[in-house]
Write an enzyme that holds these catalytic residues in place. Structure first.
Site: not given
Ligand code: GLA
Length: 392
Positions: A39, A41, A124, A126, A128-130, A174, A224
């Site tokens: 959190h 970035d 889903g 965590g 980052s497949s997207s 990500d 978020y």
């Molecule tokens: C998600 C967001 C990222 C980042 C993280 C927390 O993955 O896509 O940009 O903010 O949460 O670090």
């Protein structure tokens, strides 16, 4: 053939069967983890991510129909849209359409694409497949039209996909991780100036293990956004009080007194940001010194701050971390990613991985009636475009 090449070959074949031609470009992107720097970035801080050996592959070619025809082997689902508009509410379709539109600056008419997506990145979970999907499409279009986009441009445009098409105001952690990672390295990315420092990773006596809690919170994206807004608010108040403060990097761990003007909740958010940046720098030193104990302590401190200051953890994950402290070989760990569920990243002494996973799984099942899934992590190169067939 390694799993990456197998995926590429498979995706190429699926494309050929589906569209009776060869793809013009194939791109492949790994998923990502984040060791520390959560959190921060979107607060211009520091993070330490790495890409992992799970991949998403995109095969793509132009068509003359002014349509985007898409097929996901992973979801066994397909779509066919007009190039210029997308009314499809399926998430993956929005990602594909949004990535194409953002890469071409919305300005190109008379275009159409055929595309196949095939992935081994769990969705889903965590990792980052997207972001891997966005990066693969952006890289493909970049190559196809020789757009000469820089890495930073690609990353920014991927972020625009999230902001404009998915309605998530995420940062760029990500996509940066998916694109910029290097094999057997971790890197420190400074979101203030996009400086990157790679650290060769040669710690032999430890393992990184990802544990998926199987908790997904409906509210995660609204929470978020709440955090993004709170940070903005805190910065506005601080900047009004002191015109030397323009961003959170103008504060450091010794100047947190200056934030006493903030209401408690915002003060806690700022403490997290400032202390997390500090922990990323300390983690870099700890890795260089090969000080496993320090690394573990920093992970635990990061978790505590995400739990108490940033308030993005949840009961199930807090219990997991607390219980892990009693397991032999667990050096440290923390909640990873956006939070409110999702995964934890754990540092384990080599040889203790299986007993850690067994003990934690039994505890978790007994306490919450849930399974937790474990993944052994190794760090790989970032995304690339690996196949071009101009003889189409
Ligand atoms: C998600 C967001 C990222 C980042 C993280 C927390 O993955 O896509 O940009 O903010 O949460 O670090």
């Amino acid at each position: 053939m390694n799993p990456k090449h197998t995926l590429v070959e498979q995706t190429k074949k699926i494309f050929q069967n589906k569209y009776n031609k060869n793809p013009e470009v194939i791109s492949i992107s790994p998923g990502r983890i984040n060791i520390i720097g959560e959190h921060v970035d979107y607060n211009l801080g520091l993070s330490m991510p790495a890409a992992i050996d799970k991949y998403l592959c995109v095969a793509i070619s132009k068509n003359k129909e002014e349509k985007i025809n898409g097929y996901s082997e992973t979801l066994d689902d397909s779509f066919s849209n007009n190039y210029s508009s997308n009314n499809d509410s399926r998430h993956w379709v929005k990602y594909v359409h949004g990535s194409i539109i953002e890469s071409l600056n919305k300005s190109s008419d008379n275009l159409g694409f055929d595309i196949v997506i095939n992935s081994t990145i769990p969705m889903g979970k965590g990792v980052s497949s997207s972001a891997a999907l966005e990066v693969s499409i952006l890289l493909s279009i970049n190559k196809m039209f020789n757009l000469k986009m820089s890495n930073n441009d690609i990353i920014k445009r991927c972020q625009s996909v999230d902001h404009n098409h998915i309605n998530i105001k995420s940062g760029i952690l990500d996509q940066s991780a998916c694109l910029l990672s290097k094999k057997d390295s971790i890197f420190i990315i400074d979101f203030f100036n996009m400086n990157i420092e790679y650290i060769k990773y040669n710690l032999k006596n430890i393992k990184w293990i990802l544990i998926d809690s199987n908790i997904r919170r409906e509210l995660a994206s609204s929470k978020y956004h709440e955090r993004v807004d709170e940070c903005k608010q805190a910065l506005e108040i601080l900047a009004l009080q002191n015109n030397n403060i323009n961003n959170f990097r103008d504060l450091n761990i010794n100047r947190v007194k200056e934030i006493s003007i903030l209401p408690l909740k915002l003060r806690k958010r700022v403490i997290h940001i400032v202390s997390e940046n500090d922990r990323v720098s300390k983690m870099k030193e700890a890795i260089k010194e090969q000080s496993i104990k320090k690394m573990g302590d920093l992970l635990i401190k990061s978790h505590e701050s995400l739990r108490d200051n940033y308030e993005v953890s949840c009961t199930e994950i807090d219990s997991m971390i607390k219980f892990s402290k009693s397991i032999k070989g667990w050096i440290g760990g923390r909640i990873m990613g956006g939070g409110f569920g999702g995964a934890t990243i754990n540092l384990i002494e080599l040889g203790h991985e299986d007993s850690f996973i067994d003990k934690l799984s039994i505890f978790y099942k007994k306490k919450f009636g849930l399974n937790c899934d474990a993944e052994d992590l190794s760090f790989v190169d970032g995304a690339e475009t690996i196949y071009i067939n101009s003889l189409n």
